[in-house]
Motif scaffolding. Sequence first.
Motif, PDB file in Angstrom:
ATOM      1  N   ILE A 190     -13.175  -3.267   9.166  1.00 44.82           N
ATOM      2  CA  ILE A 190     -14.551  -3.039   8.682  1.00 44.82           C
ATOM      3  C   ILE A 190     -15.090  -4.331   8.079  1.00 44.82           C
ATOM      4  O   ILE A 190     -16.280  -4.605   8.164  1.00 44.82           O
ATOM      5  N   HIS A 191     -14.210  -5.128   7.489  1.00 41.27           N
ATOM      6  CA  HIS A 191     -14.595  -6.479   7.059  1.00 41.27           C
ATOM      7  C   HIS A 191     -14.140  -7.476   8.117  1.00 41.27           C
ATOM      8  O   HIS A 191     -12.951  -7.596   8.423  1.00 41.27           O
ATOM      9  N   ALA A 192     -15.106  -8.208   8.644  1.00 39.72           N
ATOM     10  CA  ALA A 192     -14.876  -8.997   9.850  1.00 39.72           C
ATOM     11  C   ALA A 192     -13.771 -10.035   9.715  1.00 39.72           C
ATOM     12  O   ALA A 192     -12.948 -10.203  10.597  1.00 39.72           O
ATOM     13  N   ARG A 193     -13.738 -10.749   8.582  1.00 37.11           N
ATOM     14  CA  ARG A 193     -12.821 -11.891   8.468  1.00 37.11           C
ATOM     15  C   ARG A 193     -11.377 -11.496   8.200  1.00 37.11           C
ATOM     16  O   ARG A 193     -10.493 -12.339   8.208  1.00 37.11           O
ATOM     17  N   GLU A 194     -11.121 -10.204   7.980  1.00 35.52           N
ATOM     18  CA  GLU A 194      -9.775  -9.759   7.614  1.00 35.52           C
ATOM     19  C   GLU A 194      -8.973  -9.466   8.888  1.00 35.52           C
ATOM     20  O   GLU A 194      -8.596  -8.341   9.177  1.00 35.52           O
ATOM     21  N   TRP A 195      -8.699 -10.528   9.656  1.00 39.07           N
ATOM     22  CA  TRP A 195      -8.134 -10.384  10.999  1.00 39.07           C
ATOM     23  C   TRP A 195      -6.775  -9.721  11.031  1.00 39.07           C
ATOM     24  O   TRP A 195      -6.376  -9.133  12.031  1.00 39.07           O
ATOM     25  N   LEU A 313      -7.538  -0.260   6.637  1.00 37.44           N
ATOM     26  CA  LEU A 313      -6.767  -1.494   6.488  1.00 37.44           C
ATOM     27  C   LEU A 313      -7.697  -2.680   6.228  1.00 37.44           C
ATOM     28  O   LEU A 313      -8.647  -2.914   6.979  1.00 37.44           O
ATOM     29  N   HIS A 314      -7.381  -3.398   5.167  1.00 39.49           N
ATOM     30  CA  HIS A 314      -8.138  -4.583   4.744  1.00 39.49           C
ATOM     31  C   HIS A 314      -7.152  -5.708   4.439  1.00 39.49           C
ATOM     32  O   HIS A 314      -5.942  -5.524   4.449  1.00 39.49           O
ATOM     33  N   SER A 315      -7.692  -6.871   4.081  1.00 41.27           N
ATOM     34  CA  SER A 315      -6.900  -7.889   3.410  1.00 41.27           C
ATOM     35  C   SER A 315      -7.830  -8.536   2.385  1.00 41.27           C
ATOM     36  O   SER A 315      -9.043  -8.420   2.513  1.00 41.27           O
ATOM     37  N   TYR A 316      -7.288  -9.194   1.314  1.00 38.66           N
ATOM     38  CA  TYR A 316      -5.884  -9.458   1.137  1.00 38.66           C
ATOM     39  C   TYR A 316      -5.525  -9.075  -0.293  1.00 38.66           C
ATOM     40  O   TYR A 316      -6.404  -8.727  -1.080  1.00 38.66           O
TER      41      TYR A 316
HETATM   42 ZN   LIG Z   1     -11.978  -5.834   3.040  1.00 34.84          ZN
END
Ligand SMILES: [Zn+2]
Length: 435
Positions: A190-195, A313-316
């Motif tokens: 959902i957050h683009a940069r959290e590959w 699922l996200h990071s970090y």
């Molecule tokens: Zn995120």
Amino acid sequence: MRHVILIISAVIIGLNAFALPKHSEDYVTYHGYSVIRVIPHTEDQFKLVQKLSESLKYDFDFWKPPSKLNKPVDIFSPPTMTRQLIVHLKKGSLMPVTKIRDFGKRAAEAQMEVSSYKSSDAIDPDSFDFYKYHPFADIMGYIQAVAQKYPSFVSISSIGKSLQNRDTQLLKIGYPSSTAKNALFIDAGIHAREWIAPATALYAINQWVTNSSYTDLLKAIDIYVAPSINPDGYEYSRTKDRNWRKTRSGPRQNCYGVDPNRNFAFKWMVAGSSSNPCSETYAGPSPFSEIEATNLKNFLVPHNDTIKAYLTLHSYGEDILYPWGYATGQYPPDVNDLIALGHEMYNAIKAVHGTEYTVGDSGDALYPASGASDDYSKSIGIKYVYTVELRPGDGDNDDDQWYGFDLPAKFIKPTAEETFPALMAAANRVQNGPF
Ligand SMILES: [Zn+2]
């Protein structure tokens, strides 16, 4: 008080047009951008960090916003602001540590990786490389190929198209049944940069479909996996801007995108959200202004009686976070059940490579952020709801390098290996209850 500060900062920041260079048609180089970490130990230091953007008149992208005392805060700083930022932090007796000296180098390496990537027309699930960051088209190609290869228990469908018309597909893994089955729902990206999040989701799919020891589980429950739910943002982060987080709607006040994880219609704009379209946490002009958030809602709501667990699922940061996220000190009535499964997930992760996640309430352990998909899922009656912040934590350094959102592909394997048993803990809970 914290809400007042947030609102005041949002208003003040809104007046300033200090946006990152994100409108260029070229790849954003981020030459000389750095990530500065501080750990506030006193209330005064905490307030100083909270008011940084206001005090220095620059809308910083907090990679890790201030959450509570003694927790690290990571500030992404352009070269023009770094000196001033460090002087200001030191004045408050904070000890700034440079975690990334030149994000431009990392962005250039990411661009090289992306441009050397060879897409394949016909994806064979057996030879798919899980330890690479794939373009959206290949992520979809992979799940289509899985559905084709295992038609007896895997099917594919769509949650809808993104703003730029990318078909956002998801897999349902589970044997057909004459009675309604309970389900686990997992999304990523959902957050683009959290590959690392989509990469971890693909690894999990492969485990479930290729390992026959999961047959009984998959006869008992269904597992939905939507591995890339902000495809426009994800592709933009690959081809234009390694630091891109949001959707690609707009422009509004010359800035693009909404934080889709602030755009859900539960406690929208209550905390940790901005009304400034140039902010990384812009909540949008209205709840569900973003088609990507709406698509997810439109899938979850009609399935809220069968989906017993929702993991996003996200990071970090290496956290397992349960609702409510919109405020500190607010918990659902069944919070003890959420804590119990959270600890099972913690143990499952630790058993693989020794990585120790933090289990906590999203508002307490991370920072209050409202309008997110986790709170929304809980609000529509899904029992077990978690935001999982994957690697890196404080580890994953080589030669004193640390990566934040831009975790190199060589960390996909250990991250995915240790996360999968946590997903299994949730799956087992869906199978066995209690609900
Ligand atoms: Zn995120």
